[in-house]
Design a protein around this motif. Sequence first.
Motif, PDB file in Angstrom:
ATOM      1  N   PHE A 180      34.930  33.667  39.467  1.00 24.35           N
ATOM      2  CA  PHE A 180      33.980  34.159  38.476  1.00 24.35           C
ATOM      3  C   PHE A 180      33.457  35.593  38.458  1.00 24.35           C
ATOM      4  O   PHE A 180      32.902  35.998  37.561  1.00 24.35           O
ATOM      5  CB  PHE A 180      32.755  33.263  38.736  1.00 24.35           C
ATOM      6  CG  PHE A 180      32.059  33.345  40.094  1.00 24.35           C
ATOM      7  CD1 PHE A 180      31.256  34.228  40.287  1.00 24.35           C
ATOM      8  CD2 PHE A 180      32.666  32.609  41.112  1.00 24.35           C
ATOM      9  CE1 PHE A 180      30.512  34.279  41.764  1.00 24.35           C
ATOM     10  CE2 PHE A 180      32.111  32.766  42.501  1.00 24.35           C
ATOM     11  CZ  PHE A 180      30.988  33.656  42.642  1.00 24.35           C
ATOM     12  N   THR A 181      34.011  36.188  39.592  1.00 25.20           N
ATOM     13  CA  THR A 181      33.776  37.743  39.573  1.00 25.20           C
ATOM     14  C   THR A 181      34.724  38.516  39.404  1.00 25.20           C
ATOM     15  O   THR A 181      34.743  39.837  39.264  1.00 25.20           O
ATOM     16  CB  THR A 181      33.394  38.047  41.140  1.00 25.20           C
ATOM     17  OG1 THR A 181      34.567  37.835  42.149  1.00 25.20           O
ATOM     18  CG2 THR A 181      32.436  37.268  41.950  1.00 25.20           C
ATOM     19  N   GLU A 182      36.023  38.047  38.759  1.00 26.00           N
ATOM     20  CA  GLU A 182      37.372  38.604  38.545  1.00 26.00           C
ATOM     21  C   GLU A 182      37.450  39.008  37.116  1.00 26.00           C
ATOM     22  O   GLU A 182      38.505  39.566  36.551  1.00 26.00           O
ATOM     23  CB  GLU A 182      38.321  38.042  39.070  1.00 26.00           C
ATOM     24  CG  GLU A 182      38.489  37.849  40.760  1.00 26.00           C
ATOM     25  CD  GLU A 182      38.555  39.199  41.505  1.00 26.00           C
ATOM     26  OE1 GLU A 182      39.294  40.198  40.817  1.00 26.00           O
ATOM     27  OE2 GLU A 182      37.620  39.426  42.495  1.00 26.00           O
ATOM     28  N   PHE A 183      36.497  38.395  36.105  1.00 24.08           N
ATOM     29  CA  PHE A 183      36.589  38.405  35.003  1.00 24.08           C
ATOM     30  C   PHE A 183      35.326  39.390  34.320  1.00 24.08           C
ATOM     31  O   PHE A 183      34.293  39.216  34.732  1.00 24.08           O
ATOM     32  CB  PHE A 183      36.728  37.415  34.084  1.00 24.08           C
ATOM     33  CG  PHE A 183      38.133  36.687  34.364  1.00 24.08           C
ATOM     34  CD1 PHE A 183      39.209  36.762  33.540  1.00 24.08           C
ATOM     35  CD2 PHE A 183      38.380  35.982  35.750  1.00 24.08           C
ATOM     36  CE1 PHE A 183      40.332  36.043  33.876  1.00 24.08           C
ATOM     37  CE2 PHE A 183      39.590  35.303  35.922  1.00 24.08           C
ATOM     38  CZ  PHE A 183      40.611  35.367  34.833  1.00 24.08           C
ATOM     39  N   ASP A 184      35.613  39.941  33.119  1.00 24.12           N
ATOM     40  CA  ASP A 184      34.447  40.915  32.393  1.00 24.12           C
ATOM     41  C   ASP A 184      33.996  39.925  31.318  1.00 24.12           C
ATOM     42  O   ASP A 184      34.353  38.609  31.338  1.00 24.12           O
ATOM     43  CB  ASP A 184      34.954  42.064  31.938  1.00 24.12           C
ATOM     44  CG  ASP A 184      35.909  41.930  30.819  1.00 24.12           C
ATOM     45  OD1 ASP A 184      36.070  40.824  29.975  1.00 24.12           O
ATOM     46  OD2 ASP A 184      36.967  42.728  30.527  1.00 24.12           O
ATOM     47  N   ASP A 185      32.916  40.540  30.498  1.00 17.50           N
ATOM     48  CA  ASP A 185      32.321  39.692  29.471  1.00 17.50           C
ATOM     49  C   ASP A 185      33.206  39.042  28.599  1.00 17.50           C
ATOM     50  O   ASP A 185      32.763  38.186  27.545  1.00 17.50           O
ATOM     51  CB  ASP A 185      31.112  40.566  29.056  1.00 17.50           C
ATOM     52  CG  ASP A 185      29.860  40.708  30.034  1.00 17.50           C
ATOM     53  OD1 ASP A 185      30.077  39.864  31.151  1.00 17.50           O
ATOM     54  OD2 ASP A 185      29.267  41.543  29.961  1.00 17.50           O
ATOM     55  N   ASN A 186      34.333  39.852  28.265  1.00 18.23           N
ATOM     56  CA  ASN A 186      35.179  39.515  27.336  1.00 18.23           C
ATOM     57  C   ASN A 186      36.439  38.726  27.679  1.00 18.23           C
ATOM     58  O   ASN A 186      37.469  38.618  27.165  1.00 18.23           O
ATOM     59  CB  ASN A 186      36.032  40.791  26.499  1.00 18.23           C
ATOM     60  CG  ASN A 186      34.951  41.658  25.977  1.00 18.23           C
ATOM     61  OD1 ASN A 186      34.032  41.084  25.006  1.00 18.23           O
ATOM     62  ND2 ASN A 186      34.900  42.925  26.144  1.00 18.23           N
ATOM     63  N   ASN A 187      36.126  38.086  28.980  1.00 18.88           N
ATOM     64  CA  ASN A 187      37.063  37.322  29.416  1.00 18.88           C
ATOM     65  C   ASN A 187      38.546  37.827  29.946  1.00 18.88           C
ATOM     66  O   ASN A 187      39.548  37.049  29.763  1.00 18.88           O
ATOM     67  CB  ASN A 187      37.271  35.934  28.625  1.00 18.88           C
ATOM     68  CG  ASN A 187      35.931  35.167  28.819  1.00 18.88           C
ATOM     69  OD1 ASN A 187      35.292  34.965  29.703  1.00 18.88           O
ATOM     70  ND2 ASN A 187      35.836  34.356  27.660  1.00 18.88           N
ATOM     71  N   ARG A 188      38.628  39.072  30.159  1.00 17.29           N
ATOM     72  CA  ARG A 188      39.668  39.662  30.449  1.00 17.29           C
ATOM     73  C   ARG A 188      39.691  40.038  31.924  1.00 17.29           C
ATOM     74  O   ARG A 188      38.583  40.424  32.431  1.00 17.29           O
ATOM     75  CB  ARG A 188      39.885  41.215  29.776  1.00 17.29           C
ATOM     76  CG  ARG A 188      40.316  40.750  28.270  1.00 17.29           C
ATOM     77  CD  ARG A 188      41.395  39.888  27.980  1.00 17.29           C
ATOM     78  NE  ARG A 188      42.512  40.431  28.960  1.00 17.29           N
ATOM     79  CZ  ARG A 188      43.741  41.240  28.188  1.00 17.29           C
ATOM     80  NH1 ARG A 188      43.328  41.634  26.991  1.00 17.29           N
ATOM     81  NH2 ARG A 188      44.588  41.637  28.727  1.00 17.29           N
ATOM     82  N   MET A 189      40.651  39.856  32.786  1.00 15.36           N
ATOM     83  CA  MET A 189      40.571  40.026  34.316  1.00 15.36           C
ATOM     84  C   MET A 189      40.680  41.631  34.542  1.00 15.36           C
ATOM     85  O   MET A 189      41.067  42.246  34.050  1.00 15.36           O
ATOM     86  CB  MET A 189      42.079  39.367  34.790  1.00 15.36           C
ATOM     87  CG  MET A 189      42.024  39.181  36.392  1.00 15.36           C
ATOM     88  SD  MET A 189      43.277  38.398  36.876  1.00 15.36           S
ATOM     89  CE  MET A 189      42.692  38.096  38.673  1.00 15.36           C
ATOM     90  N   LEU A 190      39.583  41.761  35.499  1.00 18.26           N
ATOM     91  CA  LEU A 190      39.219  43.064  35.987  1.00 18.26           C
ATOM     92  C   LEU A 190      40.433  43.540  36.982  1.00 18.26           C
ATOM     93  O   LEU A 190      41.110  42.672  37.571  1.00 18.26           O
ATOM     94  CB  LEU A 190      38.091  43.072  36.606  1.00 18.26           C
ATOM     95  CG  LEU A 190      36.785  42.577  36.089  1.00 18.26           C
ATOM     96  CD1 LEU A 190      35.601  42.450  37.053  1.00 18.26           C
ATOM     97  CD2 LEU A 190      36.436  43.820  35.061  1.00 18.26           C
ATOM     98  N   PRO A 191      40.825  44.881  36.933  1.00 18.98           N
ATOM     99  CA  PRO A 191      41.850  45.583  37.848  1.00 18.98           C
ATOM    100  C   PRO A 191      41.385  45.099  39.191  1.00 18.98           C
ATOM    101  O   PRO A 191      40.373  45.308  39.889  1.00 18.98           O
ATOM    102  CB  PRO A 191      41.801  46.853  37.618  1.00 18.98           C
ATOM    103  CG  PRO A 191      40.562  47.233  37.013  1.00 18.98           C
ATOM    104  CD  PRO A 191      40.124  45.837  36.211  1.00 18.98           C
TER     105      PRO A 191
END
Length: 239
Positions: free
Chosen positions: A177-188
């Motif tokens: 739940f901490t690895e995705f942004d508000d657009n449901n894309r995975m963070l680097p």
Amino acid sequence: MTATDDLPNIDPEHFRTPSSGALSDRTPSAHKPRILLLYGSLRERSFSRLVAEEAARLLEAMGAEPRIFNPRGLPLADAEDASHPKVQELRKLAEWSEGMVWCSPERHGAMTGIMKTQIDWIPLSIGGMRPTQGKTLAVMQVCGGSQSFNAVNQLRVLGRWMRMITIPNQSSVPKAFTEFDDNNRMLPSPFYNRIVDVMEELVKFTLLTRDCSDYLTDRYSERVESAEEVSKRVNQRSM
């Protein structure tokens, strides 16, 4: 003297010496590697689905053709006849694919029932076809808390049972739940980089094995048994 003279239990007619020539003397397929992705949650914001979607984007960028199966509406194994539309959809995708990605949440220390149900609906044999044998497999999981590997370990066991070529690399994403942004894309992150690694390895293994999977999975034990004997053995009522 032949190679089998000192092997009294061997049937010489069906004995084969593995040959590198049998692997190299094949015309490579020209189409894109066909990869089926399965995920194990029906939640509206399913992190296993989001990881599968990220993986599909990577696979497409790497020259593969990914397809994601939506498990919503798939009945429990044996709760419906195999003619159920969702079962047929899944089985046709399994037959179409040359490799798969299985991504499950870890729930109570195990893969989810949704994940297992999908695998259970893909039998070892459909008529004369084996929809998973010799195909490549990448396993991944998402965790609600700290990193764990229970689900991927179980998926590996199932991959072996389904006679698949499971690649060495794998991915486990902790606190998804901490690895995705508000657009449901995975963070680097290193976790994203690992998914890139896994997809890259999957495509390489698929390219390497897809044109010779029939040779790689050809077995002495099955050559010595007739189709009638195999059918009698696997369909016996009791052990």
